[in-house]
Design a protein around this motif. Structure first.
Motif, PDB file in Angstrom:
ATOM      1  N   VAL A  78      31.499  32.008  39.719  1.00 29.94           N
ATOM      2  CA  VAL A  78      32.141  33.489  39.724  1.00 29.94           C
ATOM      3  C   VAL A  78      32.949  33.576  41.193  1.00 29.94           C
ATOM      4  N   TYR A  79      34.233  33.900  41.274  1.00 34.38           N
ATOM      5  CA  TYR A  79      34.972  33.785  42.292  1.00 34.38           C
ATOM      6  C   TYR A  79      35.153  35.041  42.907  1.00 34.38           C
ATOM      7  N   ILE A  80      34.896  35.135  44.142  1.00 30.23           N
ATOM      8  CA  ILE A  80      35.089  36.406  44.875  1.00 30.23           C
ATOM      9  C   ILE A  80      36.011  36.267  46.068  1.00 30.23           C
ATOM     10  N   GLY A  81      36.803  37.084  46.192  1.00 24.36           N
ATOM     11  CA  GLY A  81      38.089  36.834  47.270  1.00 24.36           C
ATOM     12  C   GLY A  81      38.129  38.292  48.064  1.00 24.36           C
ATOM     13  N   PHE A  82      37.940  38.235  49.494  1.00 23.61           N
ATOM     14  CA  PHE A  82      38.352  39.429  50.128  1.00 23.61           C
ATOM     15  C   PHE A  82      39.704  39.195  50.842  1.00 23.61           C
ATOM     16  N   SER A  83      40.532  40.301  50.298  1.00 28.24           N
ATOM     17  CA  SER A  83      42.057  40.263  50.953  1.00 28.24           C
ATOM     18  C   SER A  83      42.700  38.880  50.668  1.00 28.24           C
ATOM     19  N   LEU A  84      42.859  38.299  51.813  1.00 30.17           N
ATOM     20  CA  LEU A  84      43.486  36.804  51.936  1.00 30.17           C
ATOM     21  C   LEU A  84      43.040  35.914  50.971  1.00 30.17           C
ATOM     22  N   GLY A  85      41.446  36.081  50.887  1.00 32.94           N
ATOM     23  CA  GLY A  85      40.559  35.204  49.962  1.00 32.94           C
ATOM     24  C   GLY A  85      40.795  35.425  48.443  1.00 32.94           C
ATOM     25  N   VAL A  86      41.548  36.622  48.190  1.00 30.77           N
ATOM     26  CA  VAL A  86      41.957  36.782  46.798  1.00 30.77           C
ATOM     27  C   VAL A  86      42.908  35.696  46.388  1.00 30.77           C
ATOM     28  N   LEU A  87      43.688  35.313  47.175  1.00 32.90           N
ATOM     29  CA  LEU A  87      44.633  33.950  46.687  1.00 32.90           C
ATOM     30  C   LEU A  87      44.024  32.968  45.892  1.00 32.90           C
ATOM     31  N   PRO A  88      43.067  32.315  46.675  1.00 28.87           N
ATOM     32  CA  PRO A  88      42.535  31.337  45.843  1.00 28.87           C
ATOM     33  C   PRO A  88      41.645  31.584  44.788  1.00 28.87           C
ATOM     34  N   ALA A  89      40.993  32.723  45.218  1.00 28.05           N
ATOM     35  CA  ALA A  89      40.004  33.084  44.031  1.00 28.05           C
ATOM     36  C   ALA A  89      40.563  33.518  42.870  1.00 28.05           C
ATOM     37  N   ILE A 107      38.821  41.822  46.090  1.00 26.95           N
ATOM     38  CA  ILE A 107      38.769  43.159  47.076  1.00 26.95           C
ATOM     39  C   ILE A 107      39.928  43.294  48.160  1.00 26.95           C
ATOM     40  N   SER A 108      40.694  44.323  47.815  1.00 19.69           N
ATOM     41  CA  SER A 108      41.700  44.909  48.679  1.00 19.69           C
ATOM     42  C   SER A 108      42.891  44.145  48.538  1.00 19.69           C
ATOM     43  N   THR A 109      43.210  43.126  47.452  1.00 21.72           N
ATOM     44  CA  THR A 109      44.208  42.582  47.328  1.00 21.72           C
ATOM     45  C   THR A 109      44.453  42.278  45.805  1.00 21.72           C
ATOM     46  N   CYS A 110      45.674  42.143  45.199  1.00 20.61           N
ATOM     47  CA  CYS A 110      45.608  41.610  43.721  1.00 20.61           C
ATOM     48  C   CYS A 110      47.135  40.880  43.705  1.00 20.61           C
ATOM     49  N   VAL A 111      47.187  39.723  43.118  1.00 18.48           N
ATOM     50  CA  VAL A 111      48.328  39.191  42.909  1.00 18.48           C
ATOM     51  C   VAL A 111      48.877  39.430  41.457  1.00 18.48           C
ATOM     52  N   PRO A 112      50.146  39.479  41.339  1.00 15.13           N
ATOM     53  CA  PRO A 112      50.809  40.119  40.004  1.00 15.13           C
ATOM     54  C   PRO A 112      50.339  39.196  39.046  1.00 15.13           C
ATOM     55  N   PRO A 113      50.338  39.595  37.783  1.00 15.74           N
ATOM     56  CA  PRO A 113      50.349  38.681  36.646  1.00 15.74           C
ATOM     57  C   PRO A 113      51.614  37.806  36.684  1.00 15.74           C
ATOM     58  N   GLY A 114      51.434  36.400  36.373  1.00 13.92           N
ATOM     59  CA  GLY A 114      52.543  35.592  36.328  1.00 13.92           C
ATOM     60  C   GLY A 114      52.600  34.573  37.565  1.00 13.92           C
ATOM     61  N   ALA A 115      51.947  35.094  38.612  1.00 11.30           N
ATOM     62  CA  ALA A 115      51.824  34.218  39.981  1.00 11.30           C
ATOM     63  C   ALA A 115      51.271  32.929  39.637  1.00 11.30           C
ATOM     64  N   TYR A 116      50.082  33.116  38.801  1.00 11.29           N
ATOM     65  CA  TYR A 116      49.071  31.936  38.502  1.00 11.29           C
ATOM     66  C   TYR A 116      49.175  31.773  36.981  1.00 11.29           C
ATOM     67  N   ALA A 117      48.998  32.913  36.298  1.00 11.27           N
ATOM     68  CA  ALA A 117      49.170  32.825  34.790  1.00 11.27           C
ATOM     69  C   ALA A 117      49.504  34.220  34.422  1.00 11.27           C
ATOM     70  N   TYR A 118      50.041  34.374  33.133  1.00  4.77           N
ATOM     71  CA  TYR A 118      50.698  35.543  32.755  1.00  4.77           C
ATOM     72  C   TYR A 118      49.342  36.516  32.131  1.00  4.77           C
ATOM     73  N   THR A 119      48.592  35.883  31.694  1.00  4.25           N
ATOM     74  CA  THR A 119      47.325  36.585  31.352  1.00  4.25           C
ATOM     75  C   THR A 119      45.968  36.391  31.870  1.00  4.25           C
ATOM     76  N   TRP A 120      45.027  37.097  31.716  1.00  6.46           N
ATOM     77  CA  TRP A 120      43.623  36.820  32.480  1.00  6.46           C
ATOM     78  C   TRP A 120      42.906  36.247  31.183  1.00  6.46           C
ATOM     79  N   PRO A 121      42.107  35.138  31.743  1.00 12.17           N
ATOM     80  CA  PRO A 121      41.347  34.566  30.725  1.00 12.17           C
ATOM     81  C   PRO A 121      40.407  35.189  30.020  1.00 12.17           C
ATOM     82  N   ALA A 122      40.491  35.061  28.670  1.00 15.21           N
ATOM     83  CA  ALA A 122      39.645  35.663  27.896  1.00 15.21           C
ATOM     84  C   ALA A 122      38.191  35.258  28.086  1.00 15.21           C
ATOM     85  N   GLY A 123      37.320  36.413  28.005  1.00 10.92           N
ATOM     86  CA  GLY A 123      35.982  36.269  28.268  1.00 10.92           C
ATOM     87  C   GLY A 123      35.423  36.313  29.697  1.00 10.92           C
ATOM     88  N   VAL A 124      36.349  36.514  30.811  1.00 13.51           N
ATOM     89  CA  VAL A 124      36.075  36.122  31.956  1.00 13.51           C
ATOM     90  C   VAL A 124      35.981  37.759  32.622  1.00 13.51           C
TER      91      VAL A 124
END
Length: 213
Positions: free
Chosen positions: A76-87, A103-120
């Protein structure tokens, strides 16, 4: 119990971040909270961002990914602000993720993948009037991520009684501080930090019970 990887914010591996990790450990979970700053901590967002800029955001993100690769995949990946990038990157691209909390940050869809993985399962927590979260595009990114996932099996904007009914949640708290969940920060808000922690622990209990999203 869940295996959890927690990435710290721009402030570094603060006593507040370590206290949060200890709360999860006290609940029986295995928690890794690496120090991406090599012992450096900061009291303000500006000072932390300056240091992160000197090191390089891509360098810090890559370090987080390398650390994760030394751990089991069922994290389970948890990221606080800057830590959201790797999480968020790991949750969206590394097979085996069991959940994520941003927490306190979110990267737009498409930056890493266009969809969120199913079941996560995913929780995004922030203060509704945090200027960093709202004005820099993170709120829009969070809404877009949730909306892109809501059409997937198990996805839901408003949540539900089980993880299967609420695989993705955007949780906004009244207030305007960025580091509201870090007890060592002047931004700390006891009530909403406790609410966040309770929500995370509920998520981890659900994962531990084998509920799938």
């Amino acid at each position: 119990m869940a295996n959890v990887l927690v990435f710290h914010s721009e402030l570094g591996l603060t006593p507040g971040l370590e206290a949060f990790a200890d709360l999860l450990r006290d609940a029986g979970h295995t928690v890794t909270a690496p120090d991406l700053y090599d012992g450096q901590t900061f009291s303000t967002l500006e000072a932390g961002l300056e240091y992160a800029g000197e090191v390089g955001l891509e360098t810090l993100e890559a370090l987080g990914v390398r650390i994760a690769e030394q751990l089991p995949e069922d994290l389970v990946y948890i990221g606080f602000s800057l830590g959201v990038l790797p999480a968020q990157r790991l949750a969206q691209t590394r097979p085996g993720a069991r959940g994520a909390v941003l927490i306190s940050t979110c990267v737009p869809p498409g930056a890493y993948a266009y969809t969120w993985p199913a079941g996560v399962p995913l929780q995004i927590h922030a203060m509704a009037e945090d200027p960093v979260f709202v004005e820099e595009g993170d709120l829009d990114a969070a809404k877009n991520l949730v909306e892109s996932t809501a059409a997937e099996p198990g996805g839901a904007w408003d949540g539900g009684a089980t993880l299967d009914e609420a695989s993705v949640k955007l949780i906004l708290y009244p207030g305007s501080t960025h580091f509201f969940a870090d007890i060592s920060s002047p931004d700390y808000d006891e009530d909403y930090a406790h609410a966040l922690t309770a929500s995370v622990l509920q998520l981890l209990r659900g994962i531990d019970d084998g509920i799938e999203d």
